[in-house]
Design a protein around this motif. Sequence first.
Motif, PDB file in Angstrom:
ATOM      1  N   LYS A  83       0.840  -1.215   0.000  1.00 15.13           N
ATOM      2  CA  LYS A  83       0.000   0.000   0.000  1.00 15.13           C
ATOM      3  C   LYS A  83       0.867   1.255   0.000  1.00 15.13           C
ATOM      4  CE  LYS A  83      -4.082   2.070   0.537  1.00 15.13           C
ATOM      5  NZ  LYS A  83      -3.676   3.468   0.702  1.00 15.13           N
ATOM      6  N   ALA A  84       1.944   1.236   0.780  1.00 14.86           N
ATOM      7  CA  ALA A  84       2.832   2.407   0.827  1.00 14.86           C
ATOM      8  C   ALA A  84       3.424   2.689  -0.547  1.00 14.86           C
ATOM      9  CB  ALA A  84       3.932   2.181   1.854  1.00 14.86           C
ATOM     10  N   SER A  85       3.851   1.644  -1.244  1.00 17.34           N
ATOM     11  CA  SER A  85       4.446   1.813  -2.568  1.00 17.34           C
ATOM     12  C   SER A  85       3.385   2.228  -3.589  1.00 17.34           C
ATOM     13  CB  SER A  85       5.128   0.507  -3.000  1.00 17.34           C
ATOM     14  OG  SER A  85       5.975   0.713  -4.107  1.00 17.34           O
ATOM     15  N   ALA A  86       2.195   1.649  -3.500  1.00 25.02           N
ATOM     16  CA  ALA A  86       1.119   2.001  -4.427  1.00 25.02           C
ATOM     17  C   ALA A  86       0.726   3.472  -4.273  1.00 25.02           C
ATOM     18  CB  ALA A  86      -0.091   1.105  -4.191  1.00 25.02           C
ATOM     19  N   ASP A  87       0.647   3.944  -3.035  1.00 25.40           N
ATOM     20  CA  ASP A  87       0.328   5.354  -2.795  1.00 25.40           C
ATOM     21  C   ASP A  87       1.403   6.261  -3.382  1.00 25.40           C
ATOM     22  OD1 ASP A  87      -1.962   4.624  -1.465  1.00 25.40           O
ATOM     23  OD2 ASP A  87      -1.143   4.899   0.542  1.00 25.40           O
ATOM     24  N   LYS A  88       2.643   5.839  -3.253  1.00 19.84           N
ATOM     25  CA  LYS A  88       3.754   6.648  -3.760  1.00 19.84           C
ATOM     26  C   LYS A  88       3.687   6.813  -5.271  1.00 19.84           C
ATOM     27  CE  LYS A  88       8.820   6.773  -3.946  1.00 19.84           C
ATOM     28  NZ  LYS A  88      10.076   6.129  -3.481  1.00 19.84           N
ATOM     29  N   TYR A  89       3.306   5.743  -5.973  1.00 16.87           N
ATOM     30  CA  TYR A  89       3.333   5.764  -7.434  1.00 16.87           C
ATOM     31  C   TYR A  89       1.959   5.992  -8.058  1.00 16.87           C
ATOM     32  CZ  TYR A  89       8.078   4.066  -6.879  1.00 16.87           C
ATOM     33  OH  TYR A  89       9.406   3.932  -6.522  1.00 16.87           O
ATOM     34  N   GLY A  90       0.963   6.312  -7.248  1.00 13.64           N
ATOM     35  CA  GLY A  90      -0.356   6.600  -7.793  1.00 13.64           C
ATOM     36  C   GLY A  90      -1.037   5.402  -8.407  1.00 13.64           C
ATOM     37  N   ILE A  91      -0.831   4.227  -7.812  1.00 15.91           N
ATOM     38  CA  ILE A  91      -1.405   2.984  -8.328  1.00 15.91           C
ATOM     39  C   ILE A  91      -2.542   2.523  -7.421  1.00 15.91           C
ATOM     40  CG2 ILE A  91      -0.917   0.513  -8.695  1.00 15.91           C
ATOM     41  CD1 ILE A  91       1.922   1.319  -9.514  1.00 15.91           C
ATOM     42  N   ASP A  92      -3.615   2.055  -8.034  1.00 18.67           N
ATOM     43  CA  ASP A  92      -4.742   1.491  -7.282  1.00 18.67           C
ATOM     44  C   ASP A  92      -4.447   0.019  -7.016  1.00 18.67           C
ATOM     45  OD1 ASP A  92      -7.295   1.068  -6.171  1.00 18.67           O
ATOM     46  OD2 ASP A  92      -8.066   0.433  -8.127  1.00 18.67           O
ATOM     47  N   ILE A  93      -4.448  -0.404  -5.766  1.00 19.06           N
ATOM     48  CA  ILE A  93      -4.144  -1.796  -5.433  1.00 19.06           C
ATOM     49  C   ILE A  93      -5.292  -2.421  -4.659  1.00 19.06           C
ATOM     50  CG2 ILE A  93      -2.875  -1.213  -3.302  1.00 19.06           C
ATOM     51  CD1 ILE A  93      -0.958  -3.582  -4.131  1.00 19.06           C
ATOM     52  N   GLU A  94      -5.615  -3.643  -5.023  1.00 21.99           N
ATOM     53  CA  GLU A  94      -6.709  -4.398  -4.406  1.00 21.99           C
ATOM     54  C   GLU A  94      -6.125  -5.633  -3.717  1.00 21.99           C
ATOM     55  OE1 GLU A  94     -10.499  -7.148  -5.902  1.00 21.99           O
ATOM     56  OE2 GLU A  94      -9.555  -5.716  -7.272  1.00 21.99           O
ATOM     57  N   PHE A  95      -6.511  -5.859  -2.474  1.00 20.83           N
ATOM     58  CA  PHE A  95      -6.029  -7.018  -1.719  1.00 20.83           C
ATOM     59  C   PHE A  95      -7.141  -8.055  -1.596  1.00 20.83           C
ATOM     60  CE2 PHE A  95      -3.716  -3.317  -0.012  1.00 20.83           C
ATOM     61  CZ  PHE A  95      -2.425  -3.697  -0.379  1.00 20.83           C
ATOM     62  N   THR A  96      -6.791  -9.308  -1.869  1.00 22.01           N
ATOM     63  CA  THR A  96      -7.764 -10.379  -1.749  1.00 22.01           C
ATOM     64  C   THR A  96      -7.047 -11.662  -1.363  1.00 22.01           C
ATOM     65  OG1 THR A  96      -9.594 -11.507  -2.871  1.00 22.01           O
ATOM     66  CG2 THR A  96      -7.639 -11.049  -4.185  1.00 22.01           C
ATOM     67  N   GLY A  97      -7.814 -12.668  -0.976  1.00 27.41           N
ATOM     68  CA  GLY A  97      -7.229 -13.944  -0.573  1.00 27.41           C
ATOM     69  C   GLY A  97      -8.222 -14.728   0.257  1.00 27.41           C
ATOM     70  N   PRO A  98      -8.028 -16.032   0.399  1.00 27.93           N
ATOM     71  CA  PRO A  98      -8.919 -16.831   1.236  1.00 27.93           C
ATOM     72  C   PRO A  98      -8.790 -16.446   2.703  1.00 27.93           C
ATOM     73  CG  PRO A  98      -7.031 -18.135   0.536  1.00 27.93           C
ATOM     74  CD  PRO A  98      -6.946 -16.843  -0.205  1.00 27.93           C
ATOM     75  N   VAL A  99      -9.860 -16.615   3.464  1.00 29.13           N
ATOM     76  CA  VAL A  99      -9.824 -16.326   4.894  1.00 29.13           C
ATOM     77  C   VAL A  99      -8.933 -17.342   5.604  1.00 29.13           C
ATOM     78  CG1 VAL A  99     -11.210 -16.178   7.003  1.00 29.13           C
ATOM     79  CG2 VAL A  99     -12.078 -15.231   4.858  1.00 29.13           C
ATOM     80  N   ARG A 100      -8.909 -18.574   5.096  1.00 26.41           N
ATOM     81  CA  ARG A 100      -7.997 -19.594   5.595  1.00 26.41           C
ATOM     82  C   ARG A 100      -7.271 -20.208   4.414  1.00 26.41           C
ATOM     83  NH1 ARG A 100      -9.249 -24.956   9.375  1.00 26.41           N
ATOM     84  NH2 ARG A 100      -7.088 -25.700   9.372  1.00 26.41           N
TER      85      ARG A 100
END
Length: 327
Positions: free
Chosen positions: A70-87
Amino acid sequence: MDKKWLSGVIVLFLLLAYLFIGFANHSARMGKIVKELSGHPAEDNPGYHIVLIEQERYHPYWEMVERGAKASADKYGIDIEFTGPVRNNMEEQISLLEKAIAAQADAIIVQGLNDEKFTPVIDKAVNRGIPVITIDTDAPASRRLAYVGTDNVAAGETLGRMVVQTTGGQGKIGVIIGSDLAKNQLQRLNGLSNIVKNYSGLKIIDVRSSNISHMEAIQQAAEMLELHPEINVMVGTSSTDVLGILQVSKRLKRIPMTIIGFDNQAETLAAIRRGDIEATVAQQPYLMGDMAVRLLYEHFQGITLKQQYFTGVKVLNKDNVQEGESL
């Protein structure tokens, strides 16, 4: 008079419009200069959308990866989405990768998994023009753009050297690995075995999998110690495993026992301070997330990337445990 008045109003309007446009252009140029001086890219926001698929959402390790990304995405103006299984669930991770491909993400960051099932899906993304960076675990047989993370065989060898150092080369070893399907876990086990086999006084008695579950780590450690009472050294190859081992060793009153773990969860660091855990091999998940996004930004700018970017590990013990809080 009416015509003269109307002409004057038009001229005044055009003059104000000219001045406004000039002011807007000047403000935009100043904004770019400010970005450059503050270390941010001067280019306009490119609108890139990246999807990062985690092994397990809300796990402390992957939360650190998220923070770095997220820190790097904010720096470069990139939209980042986080996903993954709960387990931890490989089939669900593959399904989420398929969804990211169907959604035409600009790039994907994903943990490399089972080669037979996972590699074709990574290649499918690349064939559709979507660059893929593997993180935490590599998929070198795929067409992925690059790998960012730990050299897991080397990390396992570091675990082995810590066993030798803390035991003097004498002990019966039980090992709990995070998953017998995850390549990074098997690589760590191989690295550990590479070192142990060189010492006649050391022997790995049993190896079991926790499936990245704290309760399963407890159960497997308990069964192992009850079946093999001669075990006096326990090694966990994931953050979940070592905490399960510690809980069982206390419950069964198997203290003193040499316990060596992996990663730098707060509970692990606290146990090292108390002397309950000898040492842990800490990765750098924040750096992994930060670097993966930065490399994708460089790729978008036409920069050629290397195949692998190892983020390194650090051994933490009672002498330097405080350093683990900043990794």
